[in-house]
Motif scaffolding. Sequence first.
Motif, PDB file in Angstrom:
ATOM      1  N   ALA A   1      27.596   4.047 103.520  1.00 27.55           N
ATOM      2  CA  ALA A   1      27.878   2.184 102.394  1.00 27.55           C
ATOM      3  C   ALA A   1      27.351   2.569 100.737  1.00 27.55           C
ATOM      4  O   ALA A   1      26.406   3.904 100.942  1.00 27.55           O
ATOM      5  CB  ALA A   1      26.325   1.491 103.053  1.00 27.55           C
TER       6      ALA A   1
ATOM      7  N   GLY B   1      14.919   6.529  97.125  1.00 23.06           N
ATOM      8  CA  GLY B   1      15.532   7.203  98.131  1.00 23.06           C
ATOM      9  C   GLY B   1      16.115   5.255  98.529  1.00 23.06           C
ATOM     10  O   GLY B   1      16.117   5.551  99.049  1.00 23.06           O
TER      11      GLY B   1
ATOM     12  N   GLU C   1      17.204   1.835  99.204  1.00 20.67           N
ATOM     13  CA  GLU C   1      18.525   1.349  99.063  1.00 20.67           C
ATOM     14  C   GLU C   1      18.713   0.316  99.411  1.00 20.67           C
ATOM     15  O   GLU C   1      19.589  -0.700  99.544  1.00 20.67           O
ATOM     16  CB  GLU C   1      18.730   1.496 100.707  1.00 20.67           C
ATOM     17  CG  GLU C   1      19.152   3.107 101.348  1.00 20.67           C
ATOM     18  CD  GLU C   1      19.288   3.306 102.386  1.00 20.67           C
ATOM     19  OE1 GLU C   1      20.518   2.419 103.288  1.00 20.67           O
ATOM     20  OE2 GLU C   1      19.463   4.425 103.163  1.00 20.67           O
TER      21      GLU C   1
ATOM     22  N   LEU D   1      22.028  -1.527  98.770  1.00 20.27           N
ATOM     23  CA  LEU D   1      22.852  -2.154  99.973  1.00 20.27           C
ATOM     24  C   LEU D   1      22.499  -3.324 100.777  1.00 20.27           C
ATOM     25  O   LEU D   1      21.361  -3.564 100.908  1.00 20.27           O
ATOM     26  CB  LEU D   1      22.997  -1.049 100.734  1.00 20.27           C
ATOM     27  CG  LEU D   1      23.425   0.292 100.016  1.00 20.27           C
ATOM     28  CD1 LEU D   1      22.871   1.365 100.856  1.00 20.27           C
ATOM     29  CD2 LEU D   1      24.302   0.493  99.602  1.00 20.27           C
TER      30      LEU D   1
ATOM     31  N   SER E   1      17.817  18.682 113.042  1.00 17.23           N
ATOM     32  CA  SER E   1      16.682  19.630 111.770  1.00 17.23           C
ATOM     33  C   SER E   1      16.532  20.668 112.611  1.00 17.23           C
ATOM     34  O   SER E   1      17.016  21.087 113.368  1.00 17.23           O
ATOM     35  CB  SER E   1      15.470  18.388 112.138  1.00 17.23           C
ATOM     36  OG  SER E   1      14.487  19.238 111.826  1.00 17.23           O
TER      37      SER E   1
ATOM     38  N   VAL F   1      25.803  10.320 110.172  1.00 13.91           N
ATOM     39  CA  VAL F   1      25.412   8.212 109.696  1.00 13.91           C
ATOM     40  C   VAL F   1      24.554   9.169 108.192  1.00 13.91           C
ATOM     41  O   VAL F   1      23.314   8.668 108.333  1.00 13.91           O
ATOM     42  CB  VAL F   1      25.139   7.418 109.927  1.00 13.91           C
ATOM     43  CG1 VAL F   1      23.694   7.797 110.666  1.00 13.91           C
ATOM     44  CG2 VAL F   1      24.995   6.563 109.061  1.00 13.91           C
TER      45      VAL F   1
HETATM   46  N1  LIG Z   1      23.558   4.363 102.333  1.00 12.72           N
HETATM   47  C1  LIG Z   1      23.386   5.055 103.264  1.00 12.72           C
HETATM   48  O1  LIG Z   1      24.655   4.744 104.591  1.00 12.72           O
HETATM   49  C2  LIG Z   1      22.376   5.530 104.539  1.00 12.72           C
HETATM   50  C3  LIG Z   1      22.413   6.537 105.526  1.00 12.72           C
HETATM   51  C4  LIG Z   1      21.828   6.992 105.707  1.00 12.72           C
HETATM   52  C5  LIG Z   1      21.405   7.654 105.138  1.00 12.72           C
HETATM   53  N2  LIG Z   1      21.038   7.204 103.599  1.00 12.72           N
HETATM   54  C6  LIG Z   1      19.311   8.125 102.455  1.00 12.72           C
HETATM   55  O2  LIG Z   1      20.209   9.506 102.566  1.00 12.72           O
HETATM   56  C7  LIG Z   1      19.209   9.797 101.823  1.00 12.72           C
HETATM   57  C8  LIG Z   1      19.007  11.040 102.142  1.00 12.72           C
HETATM   58  O3  LIG Z   1      19.009  11.954 102.789  1.00 12.72           O
HETATM   59  P1  LIG Z   1      19.028  13.925 102.354  1.00 12.72           P
HETATM   60  O4  LIG Z   1      19.340  14.160 101.284  1.00 12.72           O
HETATM   61  O5  LIG Z   1      18.014  13.743 101.652  1.00 12.72           O
HETATM   62  O6  LIG Z   1      18.313  14.141 103.762  1.00 12.72           O
HETATM   63  P2  LIG Z   1      19.262  13.912 104.705  1.00 12.72           P
HETATM   64  O7  LIG Z   1      20.374  14.469 105.034  1.00 12.72           O
HETATM   65  O8  LIG Z   1      18.629  12.670 105.692  1.00 12.72           O
HETATM   66  O9  LIG Z   1      18.679  15.492 105.590  1.00 12.72           O
HETATM   67  C9  LIG Z   1      18.317  16.334 105.437  1.00 12.72           C
HETATM   68  C10 LIG Z   1      17.293  16.959 106.828  1.00 12.72           C
HETATM   69  O10 LIG Z   1      18.842  17.150 107.713  1.00 12.72           O
HETATM   70  C11 LIG Z   1      18.289  18.521 107.904  1.00 12.72           C
HETATM   71  N3  LIG Z   1      19.456  19.568 107.840  1.00 12.72           N
HETATM   72  C12 LIG Z   1      20.455  18.954 107.048  1.00 12.72           C
HETATM   73  N4  LIG Z   1      21.833  20.644 107.440  1.00 12.72           N
HETATM   74  C13 LIG Z   1      21.204  21.184 108.309  1.00 12.72           C
HETATM   75  C14 LIG Z   1      21.738  21.999 109.045  1.00 12.72           C
HETATM   76  N5  LIG Z   1      23.069  22.355 108.743  1.00 12.72           N
HETATM   77  N6  LIG Z   1      20.915  22.481 110.023  1.00 12.72           N
HETATM   78  C15 LIG Z   1      19.413  21.968 110.618  1.00 12.72           C
HETATM   79  N7  LIG Z   1      19.772  20.731 110.373  1.00 12.72           N
HETATM   80  C16 LIG Z   1      20.336  20.585 108.942  1.00 12.72           C
HETATM   81  C17 LIG Z   1      17.767  19.045 107.709  1.00 12.72           C
HETATM   82  O11 LIG Z   1      15.947  19.084 107.960  1.00 12.72           O
HETATM   83  P3  LIG Z   1      15.061  19.946 108.038  1.00 12.72           P
HETATM   84  O12 LIG Z   1      13.981  19.631 106.687  1.00 12.72           O
HETATM   85  O13 LIG Z   1      13.679  19.346 108.678  1.00 12.72           O
HETATM   86  O14 LIG Z   1      15.013  21.248 108.782  1.00 12.72           O
HETATM   87  C18 LIG Z   1      16.999  18.469 105.599  1.00 12.72           C
HETATM   88  O15 LIG Z   1      15.631  18.927 105.320  1.00 12.72           O
HETATM   89  C19 LIG Z   1      17.619   8.864 102.048  1.00 12.72           C
HETATM   90  O16 LIG Z   1      17.467   8.279 100.862  1.00 12.72           O
HETATM   91  C20 LIG Z   1      18.074   7.864 102.952  1.00 12.72           C
HETATM   92  O17 LIG Z   1      18.450   6.533 101.873  1.00 12.72           O
HETATM   93  C21 LIG Z   1      21.554   6.479 102.406  1.00 12.72           C
END
Ligand SMILES: NC(=O)c1ccc[n+]([C@@H]2O[C@H](COP(=O)([O-])OP(=O)(O)OC[C@H]3O[C@@H](n4cnc5c(N)ncnc54)[C@H](OP(=O)(O)O)[C@@H]3O)[C@@H](O)[C@H]2O)c1
Length: 172
Positions: free
Chosen positions: A8, A20, A22, A25, A73, A108
């Motif tokens: 979303a 961070g 939401e 939404l 992770s 997601v």
């Molecule tokens: N609007 C929506 O539909 C929606 C849905 C979901 C999330 N969100 C938002 O998304 C935001 C978070 O996104 P983000 O980019 O900061 O974090 P993220 O993608 O949720 O998490 C990042 C973490 O995922 C792991 N990761 C990612 N790529 C990897 C790979 N190639 N290999 C191994 N591990 C990997 C790592 O964990 P480790 O550091 O533990 O290794 C990395 O630090 C939040 O603010 C949330 O509210 C919104």
Amino acid sequence: MKITLFMAMSLNGMIAGKDGNEDFLSETNWKSFGELAKQYGCFITGRKSYELVQKWPDYNYSTIDAKLKIIVSKNENLELEAPFVRANSPKDAIQKAIAENISSAILVGGSSNNSSFLAENLVDEVILNIEPAIIGKGISVFAEGEFERRLSFIEATRIADDILQVKYKVIK
Ligand SMILES: NC(=O)c1ccc[n+]([C@@H]2O[C@H](COP(=O)([O-])OP(=O)(O)OC[C@H]3O[C@@H](n4cnc5c(N)ncnc54)[C@H](OP(=O)(O)O)[C@@H]3O)[C@@H](O)[C@H]2O)c1
């Protein structure tokens, strides 16, 4: 294995505000996600999204009905209880789903995890719910990365008064 990315976002492609949050939404998106996760049987999310969403009081990833819930992770010390499992890479996530006889999964977020899957060309379909908001600073649906993908349009559906859902197939 079919991977469908579902997110979303604001009209300008933000999935969260700069801290961070939401707040822009609606709950309709969570309902959409819940229905898809149940239908597909599995969802995959990044560790940061997992830790954030699990703090929500009323609903979170634990309240979603899915056979397998994969958290991506590299942290070997991440403590998870079934049906949550850790995958140390996008490919490992797919292998873990296949090992459970699962043939499709919802990806997601978050931003960085989406890009990790896209960079490895592991996304087959994209579903985006577009909210009526424009967010100046925030987290984009895809973190910056070395990829360029072309898509073919499948359909657009008005799923609520002010939410448009668009669906695309990733051309491989
Ligand atoms: N609007 C929506 O539909 C929606 C849905 C979901 C999330 N969100 C938002 O998304 C935001 C978070 O996104 P983000 O980019 O900061 O974090 P993220 O993608 O949720 O998490 C990042 C973490 O995922 C792991 N990761 C990612 N790529 C990897 C790979 N190639 N290999 C191994 N591990 C990997 C790592 O964990 P480790 O550091 O533990 O290794 C990395 O630090 C939040 O603010 C949330 O509210 C919104």
